[in-house]
Design a protein around this motif. Structure first.
Motif, PDB file in Angstrom:
ATOM      1  N   ILE B  72      -2.195  -0.452  -2.272  1.00 16.06           N
ATOM      2  CA  ILE B  72      -2.811   0.855  -2.057  1.00 16.06           C
ATOM      3  C   ILE B  72      -1.721   1.788  -1.554  1.00 16.06           C
ATOM      4  N   ASP B  73      -1.411   2.791  -2.357  1.00 14.83           N
ATOM      5  CA  ASP B  73      -0.286   3.676  -2.030  1.00 14.83           C
ATOM      6  C   ASP B  73      -0.562   4.410  -0.730  1.00 14.83           C
ATOM      7  N   ALA B  74       0.455   4.457   0.125  1.00 11.48           N
ATOM      8  CA  ALA B  74       0.380   5.191   1.393  1.00 11.48           C
ATOM      9  C   ALA B  74      -0.689   4.634   2.324  1.00 11.48           C
ATOM     10  N   LEU B  75      -0.934   3.338   2.251  1.00  9.86           N
ATOM     11  CA  LEU B  75      -1.884   2.718   3.174  1.00  9.86           C
ATOM     12  C   LEU B  75      -1.169   2.475   4.494  1.00  9.86           C
ATOM     13  N   VAL B 113       9.557   5.997  -0.095  1.00  9.86           N
ATOM     14  CA  VAL B 113       9.071   6.610  -1.332  1.00  9.86           C
ATOM     15  C   VAL B 113       8.652   5.478  -2.249  1.00  9.86           C
ATOM     16  N   THR B 114       7.710   5.752  -3.139  1.00 14.45           N
ATOM     17  CA  THR B 114       7.038   4.669  -3.853  1.00 14.45           C
ATOM     18  C   THR B 114       7.991   3.748  -4.605  1.00 14.45           C
ATOM     19  N   MET B 115       8.874   4.332  -5.440  1.00 16.02           N
ATOM     20  CA  MET B 115       9.630   3.431  -6.307  1.00 16.02           C
ATOM     21  C   MET B 115      10.552   2.464  -5.558  1.00 16.02           C
ATOM     22  N   LEU B 217      -5.235   7.409  -2.411  1.00 17.73           N
ATOM     23  CA  LEU B 217      -5.035   7.658  -0.982  1.00 17.73           C
ATOM     24  C   LEU B 217      -3.760   8.478  -0.752  1.00 17.73           C
ATOM     25  N   ASP B 218      -2.725   8.159  -1.485  1.00 16.73           N
ATOM     26  CA  ASP B 218      -1.465   8.898  -1.358  1.00 16.73           C
ATOM     27  C   ASP B 218      -1.677  10.362  -1.728  1.00 16.73           C
ATOM     28  N   HIS B 219      -2.418  10.590  -2.776  1.00 20.54           N
ATOM     29  CA  HIS B 219      -2.656  11.973  -3.201  1.00 20.54           C
ATOM     30  C   HIS B 219      -3.462  12.720  -2.155  1.00 20.54           C
ATOM     31  N   GLY B 266       0.375  -2.022   1.400  1.00 22.64           N
ATOM     32  CA  GLY B 266       0.695  -0.626   1.109  1.00 22.64           C
ATOM     33  C   GLY B 266       2.174  -0.552   0.822  1.00 22.64           C
ATOM     34  N   ASP B 267       2.570   0.453   0.042  1.00 22.97           N
ATOM     35  CA  ASP B 267       4.008   0.540  -0.233  1.00 22.97           C
ATOM     36  C   ASP B 267       4.728   1.267   0.891  1.00 22.97           C
ATOM     37  N   HIS B 268       4.020   2.195   1.531  1.00 25.27           N
ATOM     38  CA  HIS B 268       4.590   2.921   2.658  1.00 25.27           C
ATOM     39  C   HIS B 268       3.427   3.550   3.380  1.00 25.27           C
ATOM     40  N   GLY B 269       3.691   4.120   4.547  1.00 26.85           N
ATOM     41  CA  GLY B 269       2.612   4.744   5.297  1.00 26.85           C
ATOM     42  C   GLY B 269       2.498   6.212   4.964  1.00 26.85           C
ATOM     43  N   SER B 275       2.715  13.421   4.407  1.00 21.02           N
ATOM     44  CA  SER B 275       3.774  13.143   3.457  1.00 21.02           C
ATOM     45  C   SER B 275       4.455  11.826   3.829  1.00 21.02           C
ATOM     46  N   HIS B 276       5.480  11.470   3.078  1.00 22.87           N
ATOM     47  CA  HIS B 276       6.222  10.259   3.399  1.00 22.87           C
ATOM     48  C   HIS B 276       7.627  10.389   2.858  1.00 22.87           C
ATOM     49  N   GLY B 277       8.489   9.501   3.243  1.00 24.93           N
ATOM     50  CA  GLY B 277       9.886   9.580   2.838  1.00 24.93           C
ATOM     51  C   GLY B 277      10.802   9.333   4.027  1.00 24.93           C
TER      52      GLY B 277
HETATM   53 ZN   LIG Z   1       3.742   5.541  -2.549  1.00 21.86          ZN
END
Ligand SMILES: [Zn+2]
Ligand SMILES: [Zn+2]
Lengths: 219, 988
Positions: B72-75, B113-115, B217-219, B266-269, B275-277
């Motif tokens: 789940i992206d940005a979980l 970041v996701t990738m 969720l990320d969006h 999650g890939d990142h928080g 935002s994230h990064g």
């Molecule tokens: Zn992501």
């Protein structure tokens, strides 16, 4: 003549410095838990009050710019009232400028205002004592080559030093050291105080070194 | 060779851009040295040999039959383990607390970041920073990774979700459906696209690994932040999906077959702004849930969560599936997963992991044998051998168990140390390219600094001493020496420098460039020393007469450059700029007071003495400003001022005195629009208030008012055609925002079908191009037929208007006030402050630069990659097209500095009648003021390259600065082009 003036100036400045040192030491004898960092607001009040009273007393004793004509009691009263209004306005002005610099508008209003009061004490009150509520004289003193006596010079130096001190005092705030003195407005007010003290020390020395070059036009 | 300052500055900047490019290429080496994939079962060690040989040499059998990965992206961790999880994810919470599961907090490394995070999860290695840049354009992953291993081992993998995976692992999935992650405003359809396959897939038996990547969720985070009301329902949706998968897996599990594994991660928080990064705790901490009937049932609420690394998942899954561990993985096996196995198996797994890590270490570190992790591993291996000896002898006593536990501990310790020393290896720099780049940049800056007196003189020309150094012996000697160094460096053992890989000819060119620059600097220095009398006097005179403003400008520049040493000051760089701009406004206010009150004084006392005095003062003021301003002009000015004092007394004076205060107030308002940086980023700001879904009406009103204000402010200077185009374009901007659902039309209450607004955006693009085309046409006309400068000014203003319209289209609607205030401040500052105060071009340029920098942060940027608004790259585009997307994103990021630079050009070219060299001076100063911080920063980053925050704080700033140099070079070229035109006219 000039040397005695410089000595008087030096004495007055030493009194001011002494009063500031006292404000950091004496209250801890009477107040519990007093420390500059811990109860900063109390210290701000005490320091402003102390510096203000010392300045006023010195002004009454030394009379650096004696006015030529004698004034009645009513005139004196209006002068005093005017001074008070000016002081208050300058506090508000400083408060406004500090908020424009990014201090929070609503939270910690008291801190910001007390800091503004401290700055006004160091700058405006000093000016009011020396020059009175006379805007023209202020503009004269703070424009280029406007100083008419060593008192004006010392006024320039202390005022600029306090403001620059406060300005520099803002720099450590973004650092992530998490020190107690990085809390708003401690670093700034300490910076202003250090600047003021430095100005008090620098002014007589600077005037002394440059006493040959300083020629004042007669009024 | 004689060059005008503008041309000279542009050349310098181009060379500097080359240097910066080389430096960046060296600083962000593309692939980190990694082991190639190795097919099949080459390097699988047997159990460590005890004195008698072991009989277990083949790879251990898999632990799980099927694996389902729900990413789940940005979980963020508290979405599952915190109060939100308790509220919205009841099933998952139940599983965590009472189910057969293991839960951890997995720490992601910056950049979040996701990738790069997918790469970390699947390869177990930490991808380099440059992967962020590649995020927009992901190429296939060539390193050894879990997916590839699984595919090679004949596992069938099904994937649904973010199409980054499909690009990373082409032809790896037997079945896939990728959804694009670029339309950030859509958070429903992206997830429905994934979920719709779920029912059929779960019924089928023909797969081994199922990967689901949910983007919604990320969006939501990007749109409205982590506390928005949309997050709850989304988490609930995810909970239902987890429930569905888990029950389906449970229902299929038979007694005989292996259990299945469900991984939720999650890939990142997500930071507090959504935002994230970066590397704040909220962005870095993600939940990791492993659910399988093989695990022991938990009892009661969870106590403290164990922190693991994200890279640990790859090795754990590899072991779980019975696959070889990816060769570049630096992860450690998550022990609780294999806890239920026998001691022999546990030790075997740990040994495999340790063996792989020590092999990776051997490849990367020459002195690997001295590494304490390696030593630990060897010791553990030995005691493992002893343990196996005991075990094979059939000893089953307490001693065996205790010894086994001891070996286990030794292995864990060895793995930990090995991982940490390997993750330090990730930062490998190409020092040689970096040095070459740094030398070029420093030489250019030195040259610029040396040429200040000449380039800013009234002639605005700089004599580049080209022919004497080029013929000198020193030049050839230096070329030879540098070439020798190049040969030595590049032929030395296994150098992977980028600079060595370019062709010999271009390397030789760079060497010649370096030595030529060096010789030019030397001869310029020599020239300054041989005629010390003339230049030495002037600075001395001007030194004593410096205005407070000059002091402030110099002190501010030095202060800003030195503040770059501290990571907190980089994170909070916006504070520096806000502070400087505020001080600048106050200094301007003081200048205004001085200007008006001095005039007033001479007006009041008409006695000759005071007039003389103020006359002298004005003269003096003219002196401070520029030595070159001649006295007669000043006399004229005074003569003009004295009689017109009555008029001056009027409104203009008071507006002039008040305008610095207005600017201060505007800056304060803008400052509270977007909280950026790190320390105070969580503070509430207007931007978030406006973007939250409850305040759409307010946002719509604000956007409409802003667009109207933009029109009013811009149309004054444009031609009629551009005016009409501008009005239509701004209407188009509003309808675009309404189409994608940011703002609402008052008459359109119910029907809310959000489209991508492609038609509307393209409609605006047409007008942008039209306005810019009109402007360019005027500019060309003024160039070809040398008409009066008004055509040129009109053309420039049209170009400026076109850029403003483009910015209005690309800015998020809550940022439109930034544009309005930018235009207002520009109008005010030119009309009421610069006109009366008569600053010279250099001062005005530097002030423009400061305002441009402040606006860079006012629009919500920061020195972290997270704040780059990539959604701007997709305005009006159907799908991702590389070139326009990069251009639009770059433009929207640097709008503030760009608009101020173009405004500077407009202003200076209107001033040409007063000072013919204004544009040249401006260009030179702009180049100088941009290059000094970059050069200082490059040196600094080289020194700090092993700093703890190098990847999270210093590198993003380096990227921003690097891009800034390229943009500045472009701006300076534009300046020069405009200047060329002017100078030719003078000659005519
Ligand atoms: Zn992501
Ligand atoms: Zn995202």
């Amino acid at each position: 003549m000039k040397d005695t003036e410089i000595k008087r100036l030096l004495a007055a400045h030493i009194f001011c410095i002494f009063s500031i040192i006292l404000t950091t030491v004496v209250p801890s004898l009477f107040l519990e838990n007093f420390s500059i960092l811990g109860t900063h607001l109390t210290w701000l009040c005490i320091c402003s009050a102390c510096v203000a009273s010392v300045n006023i007393i010195l002004y009454i004793i030394l009379k650096p710019n004696p006015s030529s004509k004698r004034s009645s009691l009513a005139q004196k009263a209006t002068r005093f009232l005017k001074c008070c209004v000016y002081f208050f306005v300058s506090c508000l002005l400083f408060h406004g400028i500090i908020v424009l610099y990014g201090a929070p508008l609503i939270e910690s209003v008291l801190e910001t205002f007390l800091f503004a009061v401290l700055l006004s004490t160091f700058t405006t009150l000093h000016c009011l004592c020396m020059l009175g509520p006379n805007i023209q004289a202020w503009i004269r003193v703070f424009s280029k080559n406007g100083a008419l006596s060593i008192w004006d010079n010392s006024l320039q130096i202390t005022t600029v030093c306090s403001i620059v001190g406060a300005w520099l005092g803002a720099f450590p705030i973004p650092l992530d050291w998490e020190r107690p003195w990085q809390v708003w407005p401690i670093s700034c007010s300490l910076g202003a105080t250090f600047g003021y003290v430095a100005g008090l020390i620098i002014a007589p020395l600077w005037i002394y070194w440059n006493r040959k070059q300083l020629t004042y036009k007669s009024r | 060779m004689r060059l005008r300052s503008g041309v000279f500055a542009s050349c310098c900047l181009l060379v500097e851009a080359l240097g910066v490019g080389l430096f960046l290429r060296g600083f962000f080496p593309l692939p980190v040295k990694s082991l190639p994939r190795r097919g099949a079962r080459g390097d699988r060690p047997p159990e460590p040999p005890p004195p008698v040989s072991s009989n277990w040499t083949k790879i251990p059998a898999p632990l799980f039959k099927k694996i389902v990965i729900v990413l789940i992206d940005a979980l963020r961790d508290d979405f599952v383990f915190g109060s939100k999880g308790r509220q919205f994810m009841p099933y998952t919470t139940e599983l965590v607390e009472r189910g057969t599961s293991h839960s951890f907090i997995a720490e992601a490394k910056a950049p979040t970041v996701t990738m790069p995070r997918i790469k970390a999860l699947m390869t177990g290695s930490i991808p380099g920073f440059i992967d962020v840049i590649m995020n927009l354009n992901s190429p296939a992953l060539l390193d050894d990774n879990l997916i590839w291993q699984a595919k090679t081992a004949g596992k069938r993998i099904i994937f649904y979700g973010d199409d980054t995976w499909v690009k990373l692992f082409p032809k790896h999935f037997v079945e896939y459906d990728g959804t694009s992650s670029f339309f950030v405003s859509d958070f429903k359809e992206v997830d429905d696209n994934v979920t719709r396959h779920l029912d059929t897939v779960l019924k089928r038996e023909d797969w081994d690994i199922l990967i689901l990547h949910y983007l919604g969720l990320d969006h939501i985070g990007h749109l409205t932040g982590p506390n928005s009301p949309l997050v709850g329902p989304k988490l609930n949706e995810m909970d239902n999906i987890i429930k569905k998968i888990h029950t389906s897996l449970l229902s299929k599990e038979g007694e005989l077959s292996l259990p299945d594994l469900l991984v939720i991660c999650g890939d990142h928080g997500m930071s507090e702004t959504g935002s994230h990064g970066g590397s704040s705790l909220e962005e870095v901490h993600t939940p990791l849930l492993l659910i399988s009937s093989a695990f022991d049932r938990k009892s009661g609420p969870l106590k403290s969560l164990v922190l693991v690394q994200q890279t640990d998942l790859a090795v754990t899954l590899a072991i779980g599936l019975g696959l070889p561990i990816s060769r570049n993985s630096i992860g450690n096996l998550i022990l609780p997963v294999i806890e239920a196995k026998t001691m022999r198996e546990q030790l075997r797994f740990l040994h495999l992991n340790g063996f792989q890590l020590s092999q990776l270490l051997q490849e990367n570190v020459p002195a690997y044998e001295k590494d304490s992790g390696f030593e630990h591993f060897k010791i553990a291996e030995k005691s493992h051998g002893n343990w196996i000896k005991l075990y094979l002898e059939g000893n089953n006593s307490e001693v065996l168990i205790n010894l086994g536990k001891k070996v286990l501990k030794q292995y864990l310790e060895a793995l930990r140390i090995l991982s940490s020393s390997l993750s330090k290896q990730v930062a490998q720099y190409d020092i040689y390219s970096m040095m070459v780049g740094t030398v070029i940049v420093l030489e250019v800056v030195l040259l610029l600094l040396l040429s200040i007196p000449k380039a800013l003189s009234s002639g605005a020309e700089f004599e580049v001493p080209l022919s004497p150094p080029l013929c000198s012996l020193l030049f050839y000697l230096m070329c030879l020496m540098l070439c020798a160094v190049h040969v030595v460096v590049c032929t030395s053992a296994e150098s992977l420098c980028y600079f060595c890989s370019i062709s010999w000819l271009s390397a030789l060119g760079v060497m010649m460039l370096i030595s030529a620059l060096f010789c030019i600097i030397l001869s310029a220095l020599g020239k300054m020393c041989t005629y010390p009398k003339v230049p030495a006097k002037n600075p001395a005179v001007s030194n004593s007469n410096w205005l407070e403003l000059d002091v402030l400008i110099v002190a501010g520049t030095i202060g800003h450059v030195s503040s770059l040493c501290a990571s907190s000051f980089i994170e909070e760089e916006h504070q520096t700029w806000y502070f400087l701009v505020n001080t600048l406004c106050l200094a301007l206010c003081q200048e205004m007071c001085r200007h008006y009150f001095l005039v007033k004084e001479c007006d009041l006392h008409q006695s000759s003495s005071t007039v003389k005095k103020s006359f002298e003062e004005v003269k003096e003021m003219a002196h401070y400003k520029n030595d070159s301003v001649d006295i007669p002009e000043c006399d004229l000015k005074l003569g003009k001022i004295a009689p017109s004092a009555e008029i001056l007394k009027g409104s203009e004076k008071w507006i002039g005195l008040a305008s610095p205060w207005f600017i201060l107030i505007f800056c304060r308002l803008l400052r509270s629009l977007n909280q950026t940086g790190v320390q105070w980023a969580h503070r509430p700001d207007f931007g978030h208030w406006l973007t939250s879904s409850d305040h759409q009406a307010e946002l719509s009103i604000l956007a409409a008012i802003s667009l109207a204000m933009i029109f009013i402010l811009v149309q004054r200077r444009c031609s009629l055609v551009s005016k009409i185009a501008m009005a239509l374009g701004l209407l188009g901007v509003y309808s675009y925002r309404a189409a994608i659902g940011n703002v609402a039309f008052p008459w359109q209450q119910d029907s809310k079908d959000i489209s991508k607004g492609i038609i509307e955006a393209r409609f605006v693009y047409v007008f942008v191009l039209g306005i810019i085309f009109t402007g360019t046409k005027d500019l060309l006309k003024s160039q070809v037929i040398s008409t009066d400068s008004s055509t040129k000014c009109l053309g420039l203003w049209d170009v400026y208007g076109g850029l403003v319209l483009l910015a209005a289209l690309l800015f998020r609607p809550h940022n439109l006030p930034v544009l309005v205030f930018c235009l207002m401040i520009q109008a005010m500052i030119t009309k009421y402050i610069w006109k009366p105060l008569n600053f010279d071009a250099a001062q005005i340029t530097i002030m423009h630069y400061w305002f441009g920098q402040a606006f860079f942060y006012f629009q919500g940027n920061s020195n972290s990659i997270a704040t780059v608004d990539i959604s701007a790259g997709f305005v009006g585009l159907d799908n991702y097209v590389e070139i326009p997307a990069i251009f639009l994103t770059g433009f929207v990021t640097y709008t503030g500095p760009l608009l101020w630079a173009v405004h500077l050009l407009c202003y200076l070219s209107s001033e040409v009648s007063r000072n013919s060299a204004a544009v040249g001076h401006g260009c030179f100063c702009y180049a100088l003021i941009c290059s000094i911080p970059v050069a200082a920063y490059i040196v600094l980053v080289t020194g700090l390259r092993y700093h703890l925050f190098i990847w999270s704080v210093f590198s993003p700033k380096l990227l921003y600065d690097g891009v800034h140099v390229f943009i500045t070079a472009g701006v300076c070229l534009f300046f020069t082009a405009m200047d060329q035109n002017h100078s030719r006219k003078i000659q005519d």
